[in-house]
Design a protein around this motif. Structure first.
Motif, mmCIF file in Angstrom:
data_model
loop_
_atom_site.group_PDB
_atom_site.id
_atom_site.type_symbol
_atom_site.label_atom_id
_atom_site.label_comp_id
_atom_site.label_asym_id
_atom_site.label_seq_id
_atom_site.Cartn_x
_atom_site.Cartn_y
_atom_site.Cartn_z
ATOM 1 N N SER A 51 0.801 -1.270 -0.005
ATOM 2 C CA SER A 51 -0.003 -0.002 -0.006
ATOM 3 C C SER A 51 0.861 1.157 0.149
ATOM 4 N N TRP A 52 0.509 2.281 -0.846
ATOM 5 C CA TRP A 52 1.289 3.622 -0.877
ATOM 6 C C TRP A 52 1.220 4.007 0.451
ATOM 7 N N ARG A 53 -0.202 4.212 1.015
ATOM 8 C CA ARG A 53 -0.146 5.194 2.259
ATOM 9 C C ARG A 53 0.571 4.792 3.663
ATOM 10 N N ASN A 54 -0.047 3.344 3.796
ATOM 11 C CA ASN A 54 0.521 2.768 5.105
ATOM 12 C C ASN A 54 1.509 1.803 4.991
ATOM 13 N N GLY A 55 1.908 1.286 3.695
ATOM 14 C CA GLY A 55 2.841 0.263 3.629
ATOM 15 C C GLY A 55 2.487 -1.126 3.892
ATOM 16 N N ILE A 56 1.141 -1.444 4.154
ATOM 17 C CA ILE A 56 0.626 -2.741 4.511
ATOM 18 C C ILE A 56 1.033 -3.751 3.101
ATOM 19 N N ILE A 57 1.523 -4.923 3.457
ATOM 20 C CA ILE A 57 2.101 -5.760 2.619
ATOM 21 C C ILE A 57 1.460 -6.992 2.663
ATOM 22 N N PHE A 58 1.278 -7.669 1.301
ATOM 23 C CA PHE A 58 0.570 -9.002 1.252
ATOM 24 C C PHE A 58 1.438 -9.616 0.302
ATOM 25 N N TYR A 59 1.707 -10.790 0.621
ATOM 26 C CA TYR A 59 2.437 -11.934 -0.295
ATOM 27 C C TYR A 59 1.690 -13.231 -0.569
ATOM 28 N N ALA A 60 2.099 -13.795 -1.940
ATOM 29 C CA ALA A 60 1.582 -15.070 -1.997
ATOM 30 C C ALA A 60 2.279 -15.950 -1.313
ATOM 31 N N ASP A 61 1.758 -17.308 -0.895
ATOM 32 C CA ASP A 61 2.385 -18.061 0.206
ATOM 33 C C ASP A 61 3.542 -18.802 -0.324
ATOM 34 N N PHE A 62 3.750 -18.768 -1.647
ATOM 35 C CA PHE A 62 4.733 -19.628 -2.320
ATOM 36 C C PHE A 62 6.165 -18.661 -2.326
#
Length: 123
Positions: A51-62
């Motif tokens: 996320s640009w605003r708060n830097g929240i990150i998600f990753y694919a499990d692999f």
């Protein structure tokens, strides 16, 4: 506004690469930036998002524990540091910008795409 992905190449298994995505201007008030990858004949799949605003990150499990996404808001760039690469990571990697904070792992949530950069991991 355009997205320009770079940094792909050929690397041996276990090696590292860093992909970068530069936007010519802040992408139309996008909420977040994502990386996807595609292998010929297969569906494009989600890799990571920030996320640009708060830097929240998600990753694919692999890719958890191996890849790291980061951003430089001042430079309108997003990077993907890839480590411990495996032959199955071989694909064309695309960066994309999204106006939505929902369904962040779906292609349809992204409005602007870069041209892709090839990553090849040899065994």
């Amino acid at each position: 506004v355009q997205l320009q992905a770079s940094g792909g190449g050929l690397v041996q298994a276990g090696g590292s690469l860093k992909l970068s995505c530069a936007a010519s201007g802040h992408p139309f008030n996008s909420v977040g930036m994502g990386w996807f990858r595609e292998v010929p004949g297969e569906e494009r799949e989600f890799v990571a998002r920030i996320s640009w605003r708060n830097g929240i990150i998600f990753y694919a499990d692999f890719v958890k524990g191996r890849f790291a996404i980061s951003k430089d808001t001042a430079k309108n760039t997003v990077s993907l540091q890839m480590s411990d690469l495996k032959p199955e990571d071989t694909a064309v990697y695309y960066c994309a910008a999204s106006k939505s904070s929902l369904n962040w792992d779906l292609q349809g949530s992204y409005d602007l795409w870069g041209q892709g950069t090839q990553v090849t991991v040899s065994s």
